[in-house]
Design a protein around this motif. Structure first.
Motif, PDB file in Angstrom:
ATOM      1  N   ALA A  96      21.873 -22.064  39.158  1.00  0.00           N
ATOM      2  CA  ALA A  96      21.480 -22.041  37.646  1.00  0.00           C
ATOM      3  C   ALA A  96      21.668 -21.898  36.615  1.00  0.00           C
ATOM      4  O   ALA A  96      22.492 -22.421  35.758  1.00  0.00           O
ATOM      5  CB  ALA A  96      20.970 -19.792  37.157  1.00  0.00           C
ATOM      6  N   THR A 126      26.117 -21.797  37.025  1.00  0.00           N
ATOM      7  CA  THR A 126      27.719 -20.846  37.138  1.00  0.00           C
ATOM      8  C   THR A 126      28.505 -21.677  37.822  1.00  0.00           C
ATOM      9  O   THR A 126      27.643 -21.840  38.715  1.00  0.00           O
ATOM     10  CB  THR A 126      27.541 -19.426  37.140  1.00  0.00           C
ATOM     11  N   LYS A 147      24.372 -11.772  31.977  1.00  0.00           N
ATOM     12  CA  LYS A 147      22.994 -12.697  30.901  1.00  0.00           C
ATOM     13  C   LYS A 147      23.215 -13.985  32.449  1.00  0.00           C
ATOM     14  O   LYS A 147      21.883 -14.258  32.478  1.00  0.00           O
ATOM     15  CB  LYS A 147      24.082 -13.292  29.749  1.00  0.00           C
ATOM     16  N   ALA A 148      24.278 -13.632  32.585  1.00  0.00           N
ATOM     17  CA  ALA A 148      24.503 -14.479  34.370  1.00  0.00           C
ATOM     18  C   ALA A 148      23.689 -14.780  35.174  1.00  0.00           C
ATOM     19  O   ALA A 148      22.864 -15.430  36.022  1.00  0.00           O
ATOM     20  CB  ALA A 148      25.848 -15.013  34.571  1.00  0.00           C
ATOM     21  N   GLY A 169      21.408 -12.583  34.865  1.00  0.00           N
ATOM     22  CA  GLY A 169      19.137 -12.940  34.986  1.00  0.00           C
ATOM     23  C   GLY A 169      19.365 -14.051  34.777  1.00  0.00           C
ATOM     24  O   GLY A 169      17.751 -14.658  35.509  1.00  0.00           O
ATOM     25  N   CYS A 170      19.790 -15.722  34.118  1.00  0.00           N
ATOM     26  CA  CYS A 170      18.999 -16.471  34.242  1.00  0.00           C
ATOM     27  C   CYS A 170      18.852 -16.819  35.894  1.00  0.00           C
ATOM     28  O   CYS A 170      18.841 -18.049  36.073  1.00  0.00           O
ATOM     29  CB  CYS A 170      20.563 -17.318  34.029  1.00  0.00           C
ATOM     30  N   ALA A 171      20.063 -16.755  36.827  1.00  0.00           N
ATOM     31  CA  ALA A 171      19.695 -16.879  37.944  1.00  0.00           C
ATOM     32  C   ALA A 171      18.964 -16.560  38.563  1.00  0.00           C
ATOM     33  O   ALA A 171      18.927 -16.267  40.020  1.00  0.00           O
ATOM     34  CB  ALA A 171      21.337 -16.291  38.975  1.00  0.00           C
ATOM     35  N   GLU A 219      17.304  -9.894  38.171  1.00  0.00           N
ATOM     36  CA  GLU A 219      17.431  -8.863  37.198  1.00  0.00           C
ATOM     37  C   GLU A 219      18.284  -8.424  37.473  1.00  0.00           C
ATOM     38  O   GLU A 219      18.594  -7.625  37.959  1.00  0.00           O
ATOM     39  CB  GLU A 219      15.903  -8.250  37.271  1.00  0.00           C
TER      40      GLU A 219
END
Ligand code: KPL
Length: 314
Positions: A22, A24, A163-164, A166-168, A171
């Motif tokens: 994602a 990071t 947030k990071a 979640g983006c990956a 959840e």
């Protein structure tokens, strides 16, 4: 944000791989040299939930100095390695970096807090599942929410990490009553892990035989009595039914403790069933069945370490 995964076994590789995919900045730290070399050479292959293979390219290192400079350190090492890893990582971590534990069992948060301070220590629990297939290869075995909280209660600092993740596709929620969720996961591991390690059964077989099913219920009942005495509210109404449901949903899994036995590595018995015995003793709740399985798994651990001999790597 830079994330360092401390212990890139199945779960560490899953989290690190998803985060890297994602976007990071990720460094995977592990002492298993073949795994580190395979990732740096060919990438990390993740067989996804639907069977598709995805190759991601997080950086990996077996050198502790290679972990310097991350903003977040997520610990996935086996419980018996937490103290050593935490003190080594604390020397490399910048001031203000977060130390997160998503490991099994009880006590890892306290070990991290002793090195990083309670303001910077994050405890959590995850329903993600993964299996280690070999150097550079894992399978994503199951998905579900991840919950986090700081030990100090200063949860606002968790926003960038949540947030990071979640983006990956992981959840993640901040959960102020994290102790309840850690115990809710612990009770599941109490009912499944030691029994699979002792019998060699995959999770789904535990309910298929009268002896293991009955012993599972006895282990879980004791754990629930200890949890109640400690003031924990479990996340489900019927703990035995919940353990049976998880065993059914993960029927084909070799539990993490059985995988440790398979690979001749020390198990996490002392932070799972052993932790129930220790807490039971402290709170005057009898736990004879958990004590019996703890002693048996410890004996297995001792036998394996004698057979392996000094100096051999896991
Ligand atoms: O968490 C697990 C483990 O193996 O440690 C379960 C839920 C038992 C799944 O295998």
């Amino acid at each position: 944000m830079k994330v360092c995964i401390v212990g890139a076994g199945a779960m560490g590789s899953l989290f690190g791989g998803r985060l890297a995919h994602a976007g990071t900045d990720v460094i995977l730290y592990d002492i298993f040299a073949e795994h580190v070399d395979a990732i740096n050479r060919e990438g990390l292959s993740i067989i996804g939930l639907e069977g598709a293979v995805e190759t991601v390219r997080p950086a990996a290192t077996g050198d502790i100095h290679g972990t310097a400079g991350a903003d977040v350190y997520i610990f996935f090492v086996k419980a018996n390695a937490t103290a050593g890893a935490a003190s080594a990582i604390a020397l490399e971590a910048p001031e203000g970096a977060l130390a997160v534990t998503l490991q099994n069992g009880l006590g890892n948060g306290d070990i991290l807090a002793a090195e990083f301070g309670s303001d910077r220590t994050v405890v959590g629990v995850t329903s993600q599942g993964a299996t280690f297939l070999g150097p550079g290869r894992i399978r994503h075995g199951g998905t579900g929410p991840t919950h986090l909280a700081t030990i100090s209660g200063r949860n606002d600092i968790l926003a960038p990490l949540v947030k990071a993740l979640g983006c990956a596709g992981i959840e993640t929620h901040v959960e102020p009553n994290i102790d309840d969720l850690i115990w809710s996961k612990l009770v599941i591991n109490v009912g499944i892990n030691a029994l699979t390690a002792l019998t060699g059964f995959i999770n789904g077989q535990l309910a298929a035989y009268g002896g293991t099913k009955e012993l599972m219920e006895l282990l879980v009942d004791e754990a629930v009595a200890v949890a109640k005495a400690r003031g924990v509210t479990l996340a489900y109404e019927d703990p035995v039914a919940r353990v049976l449901e998880v065993a059914h949903k993960t029927a084909q899994n070799r539990s993490s403790m059985l995988q440790d036995v398979d690979r001749g590595r020390p198990t996490e018995i002392d932070v799972i069933n052993g932790a129930i015995v220790a807490e039971g003793r402290r709170l005057a709740v009898p736990t004879p069945y958990n004590r019996a399985v703890t002693l048996l798994v410890r004996a297995l651990d001792q036998k394996r370490s004698r057979e392996k001999g000094p100096g051999e790597s896991p």
